[in-house]
Design a protein around this motif. Sequence first.
Motif, PDB file in Angstrom:
ATOM      1  N   ILE A  91      34.812  42.011  39.770  1.00 40.75           N
ATOM      2  CA  ILE A  91      35.655  42.417  38.643  1.00 40.75           C
ATOM      3  C   ILE A  91      34.806  43.003  37.521  1.00 40.75           C
ATOM      4  O   ILE A  91      35.123  44.073  36.968  1.00 40.75           O
ATOM      5  CB  ILE A  91      36.471  41.215  38.138  1.00 40.75           C
ATOM      6  N   ALA A 143      39.452  42.917  44.809  1.00 42.27           N
ATOM      7  CA  ALA A 143      38.784  41.845  44.064  1.00 42.27           C
ATOM      8  C   ALA A 143      39.125  40.473  44.632  1.00 42.27           C
ATOM      9  O   ALA A 143      38.247  39.604  44.759  1.00 42.27           O
ATOM     10  CB  ALA A 143      39.172  41.915  42.593  1.00 42.27           C
ATOM     11  N   LEU A 193      33.438  46.414  38.457  1.00 39.52           N
ATOM     12  CA  LEU A 193      34.468  47.450  38.483  1.00 39.52           C
ATOM     13  C   LEU A 193      34.815  47.900  37.068  1.00 39.52           C
ATOM     14  O   LEU A 193      34.901  49.101  36.788  1.00 39.52           O
ATOM     15  CB  LEU A 193      35.708  46.953  39.217  1.00 39.52           C
ATOM     16  N   PHE A 194      34.996  46.945  36.171  1.00 36.74           N
ATOM     17  CA  PHE A 194      35.323  47.323  34.798  1.00 36.74           C
ATOM     18  C   PHE A 194      34.178  48.098  34.147  1.00 36.74           C
ATOM     19  O   PHE A 194      34.413  49.033  33.376  1.00 36.74           O
ATOM     20  CB  PHE A 194      35.661  46.091  33.971  1.00 36.74           C
ATOM     21  N   ASP A 228      39.175  47.657  30.597  1.00 34.32           N
ATOM     22  CA  ASP A 228      37.729  47.474  30.694  1.00 34.32           C
ATOM     23  C   ASP A 228      37.148  47.029  29.359  1.00 34.32           C
ATOM     24  O   ASP A 228      36.280  46.151  29.312  1.00 34.32           O
ATOM     25  CB  ASP A 228      37.046  48.738  31.205  1.00 34.32           C
ATOM     26  N   GLN A 270      34.520  51.670  35.590  1.00 34.56           N
ATOM     27  CA  GLN A 270      35.863  52.242  35.717  1.00 34.56           C
ATOM     28  C   GLN A 270      35.922  53.704  35.273  1.00 34.56           C
ATOM     29  O   GLN A 270      36.566  54.537  35.920  1.00 34.56           O
ATOM     30  CB  GLN A 270      36.843  51.408  34.897  1.00 34.56           C
ATOM     31  N   ASP A 276      44.663  43.658  34.776  1.00 35.95           N
ATOM     32  CA  ASP A 276      44.857  44.679  35.802  1.00 35.95           C
ATOM     33  C   ASP A 276      43.594  45.505  35.908  1.00 35.95           C
ATOM     34  O   ASP A 276      43.175  46.152  34.938  1.00 35.95           O
ATOM     35  CB  ASP A 276      46.056  45.558  35.408  1.00 35.95           C
ATOM     36  N   LEU A 277      42.977  45.513  37.085  1.00 35.28           N
ATOM     37  CA  LEU A 277      41.741  46.261  37.277  1.00 35.28           C
ATOM     38  C   LEU A 277      41.951  47.770  37.240  1.00 35.28           C
ATOM     39  O   LEU A 277      40.982  48.523  37.140  1.00 35.28           O
ATOM     40  CB  LEU A 277      41.076  45.867  38.600  1.00 35.28           C
ATOM     41  N   GLN A 278      43.197  48.227  37.347  1.00 35.07           N
ATOM     42  CA  GLN A 278      43.464  49.661  37.281  1.00 35.07           C
ATOM     43  C   GLN A 278      44.095  50.082  35.954  1.00 35.07           C
ATOM     44  O   GLN A 278      44.535  51.208  35.801  1.00 35.07           O
ATOM     45  CB  GLN A 278      44.331  50.089  38.466  1.00 35.07           C
ATOM     46  N   ALA A 297      43.091  47.755  43.727  1.00 36.21           N
ATOM     47  CA  ALA A 297      41.908  47.062  43.229  1.00 36.21           C
ATOM     48  C   ALA A 297      42.114  45.551  43.194  1.00 36.21           C
ATOM     49  O   ALA A 297      41.156  44.789  43.361  1.00 36.21           O
ATOM     50  CB  ALA A 297      41.542  47.577  41.844  1.00 36.21           C
ATOM     51  N   HIS A 342      45.702  38.371  38.912  1.00 32.56           N
ATOM     52  CA  HIS A 342      45.956  39.802  38.989  1.00 32.56           C
ATOM     53  C   HIS A 342      47.415  40.124  38.676  1.00 32.56           C
ATOM     54  O   HIS A 342      48.328  39.562  39.287  1.00 32.56           O
ATOM     55  CB  HIS A 342      45.611  40.324  40.391  1.00 32.56           C
ATOM     56  N   GLU A 350      37.885  43.327  28.926  1.00 31.06           N
ATOM     57  CA  GLU A 350      37.039  42.494  29.779  1.00 31.06           C
ATOM     58  C   GLU A 350      35.639  42.363  29.193  1.00 31.06           C
ATOM     59  O   GLU A 350      35.098  41.255  29.067  1.00 31.06           O
ATOM     60  CB  GLU A 350      36.959  43.103  31.179  1.00 31.06           C
TER      61      GLU A 350
END
Length: 231
Positions: free
Chosen positions: A133, A120, A136-137, A79, A140, A72-74, A116, A105, A82
């Motif tokens: 991705i 992505a 973004l991480f 982060d 973040q 989940d990017l949010q 997000a 996702h 990743e």
Amino acid sequence: MTRSPWLPRLLLGAGAVGVFAAVVSLSIGEGGPEKITITGGEQTQQLIAGIRQDGPYLGSSDASVTISVFSDLQCSSCDDYELHTVDPLIEQYARTGQARLEFRHISLGAAETTTAAYAAAAAGEQDREWQYIDLLFRNQDEAPAHTVSDQFLTDIGNAVPDFDLDAWNTARDSAEVKDRVEADATLAAELGLRISGPSVVVTGPGTGDPKVLQDSPSKEEIDAAVSAVGG
């Protein structure tokens, strides 16, 4: 772009029910004027440049092993996962052709899907999803007021090399992107994936069933799964 060949088998064979746990997520902003300076572009390019991308996939389509990352990017703690677990997998497996990575996702918070995720996945329409991705991480923690706003997502897009921002904005609202993100969530539910952290599913010719690793599996656990399914 293609989807995982093991999808039908997973859908038929998965019956477990996920155990839900709370994960803190970044909130969604209104897209105000505040901009940030995106950093980490050089590191992202060193990591990913030269590796074949195809939508959510990173690595050679001839690789016999697929490492699917459900994240989940949010998610406020994803982060670290990743950068410290997934990025080394990219270097070891995707760059060398030993395996292909795939990003799927899921929401690890209260929302069914996240803004997000659509951003992505839309970058994936230009085969730039993994750069998006990773950037973004890496940034973040710099999101203004810890919110994922349209401005923040646009700032990330502006930092992706060879990226058509207008096409990306159009794709974010497209049926193709919506269907893909929803399919990822459906598969995660069918697999019974818990929402306590990222999960990894490893498939290959060596076993009949995929290796499903949950709760932020370590690189060592993923390495062992790759060895087990590699044939």
